[in-house]
Design an enzyme around this catalytic site. Structure first.
Site, short mmCIF file in Angstrom:
data_model
loop_
_atom_site.label_atom_id
_atom_site.label_comp_id
_atom_site.label_asym_id
_atom_site.label_seq_id
_atom_site.Cartn_x
_atom_site.Cartn_y
_atom_site.Cartn_z
CG ASN A 112 -11.56 22.15 24.88
OD1 ASN A 112 -12.40 22.71 24.40
ND2 ASN A 112 -11.57 22.57 26.15
CE1 TYR A 144 -9.25 32.63 24.44
CE2 TYR A 144 -10.18 34.29 22.44
CZ TYR A 144 -10.15 32.13 22.78
OH TYR A 144 -10.50 31.77 22.59
CE LYS A 178 -8.07 29.39 22.18
NZ LYS A 178 -8.12 28.42 21.76
CG ASP A 232 -1.27 22.72 34.36
OD1 ASP A 232 -1.11 23.95 33.49
OD2 ASP A 232 -0.55 23.59 35.80
CB THR A 237 -18.27 27.64 27.87
OG1 THR A 237 -17.27 28.87 27.65
CG2 THR A 237 -19.21 26.78 27.44
#
Ligand SMILES: NC(=O)c1ccc[n+]([C@@H]2O[C@H](COP(=O)([O-])OP(=O)(O)OC[C@H]3O[C@@H](n4cnc5c(N)ncnc54)[C@H](OP(=O)(O)O)[C@@H]3O)[C@@H](O)[C@H]2O)c1
Length: 229
Positions: A85, A153, A157, A58, A188
């Protein structure tokens, strides 16, 4: 084929991570598929052909970094490739409407988890003759094409890309190459059914960065081509 590489992939029980493991294992690499859910991770590893080991990891739990470091040291003695990833999505809101806690939550997984795990595994990467760190980033974090919404998010990134560039400079005197890549908009759980890319295509650049003889260093790529930060 050259000697098989030992490759660790985080968040690999589904989506792009699982496909990266599938392609690497099919190409004869020694794959360490990791996931935070033991049952899902074991079953994902068992579904793949080739040499695939499962280990619980984790990325928000520093105790788990130590465990995986000890496991790799005992099982392989070194690590050739780390593929960061694992990632989570934030609220879709922009900075004008996002709760700060949502931003912190996403940064824990998408940035601090990656930094902590990478720092822990560096001693094993130094032992590789050609170490590689591949950070799965996103065009949503590219300053050159920045849009609104998805505040946490996007920021995670953008910061991950900053980590990539700085770490590549920090490690410039070593054999380790560090790059960020965007997989494109991939079908996905995260990308959703409206996405136009297959997982096979989404995984391609990571697999190339892990295995190709000549790759860039300290860059941001999509489809094996350097793109603007
Ligand atoms: N899909 C896209 O269109 C797209 C575009 C650009 C970038 N990306 C990036 O590509 C990467 C993979 O995305 P995906 O589309 O494959 O997403 P996904 O299908 O949602 O899979 C995410 C994976 O990350 C794992 N994960 C989340 N938190 C974790 C933690 N704390 N520790 C370990 N594993 C954790 C999840 O595990 P659980 O199953 O336990 O939740 C899952 O295996 C992410 O970094 C994402 O930001 C995706």
């Amino acid at each position: 084929m050259n000697d098989p590489k030992v490759v660790l992939v985080t968040g690999a029980n589904r989506g792009i991570g699982l496909e990266i493991c599938r392609q690497l294992a099919a190409a004869g690499q020694r794959v360490l598929l990791t996931a935070r859910d033991e049952e899902k991770g074991r079953s994902a590893a068992a579904s793949l052909p080739g040499e695939v080991h499962f280990f619980h990891l984790d990325v928000t739990d520093p105790g788990s970094y130590e465990n995986v470091q000890n496991y790799i040291a005992a099982e392989f003695g070194y690590l050739d490739v780390l593929i960061n990833n694992a990632g989570i999505m934030s609220s879709t809101r922009g900075f004008d409407k996002t709760d700060l806690n949502d931003i912190r939550r996403v940064m824990e997984t998408n940035l601090f988890g990656i930094i902590g795990l990478t720092q822990t595994l560096l001693p094993l990467l130094y032992k590789s003759s050609a170490g590689r760190i591949i950070n799965i980033s996103s065009g949503l974090g590219a300053i050159s094409e920045m849009g609104g919404g998805y505040a946490g998010y996007r920021l995670s990134k953008t910061a991950l890309n900053g980590f990539t560039a700085a770490l590549a400079a920090d490690l410039s005197a070593t054999n380790i190459r560090v790059n960020s890549m965007c997989p494109g908009w991939v079908k996905t759980d995260m990308g959703g059914s409206g996405a136009h890319r297959s997982v096979e295509k989404g995984a391609e650049t990571a697999v190339w960065l892990a295995t190709a003889g000549q790759i860039p260093n300290g860059k941001f790529l999509r489809d094996k081509i350097i793109i603007d930060w």
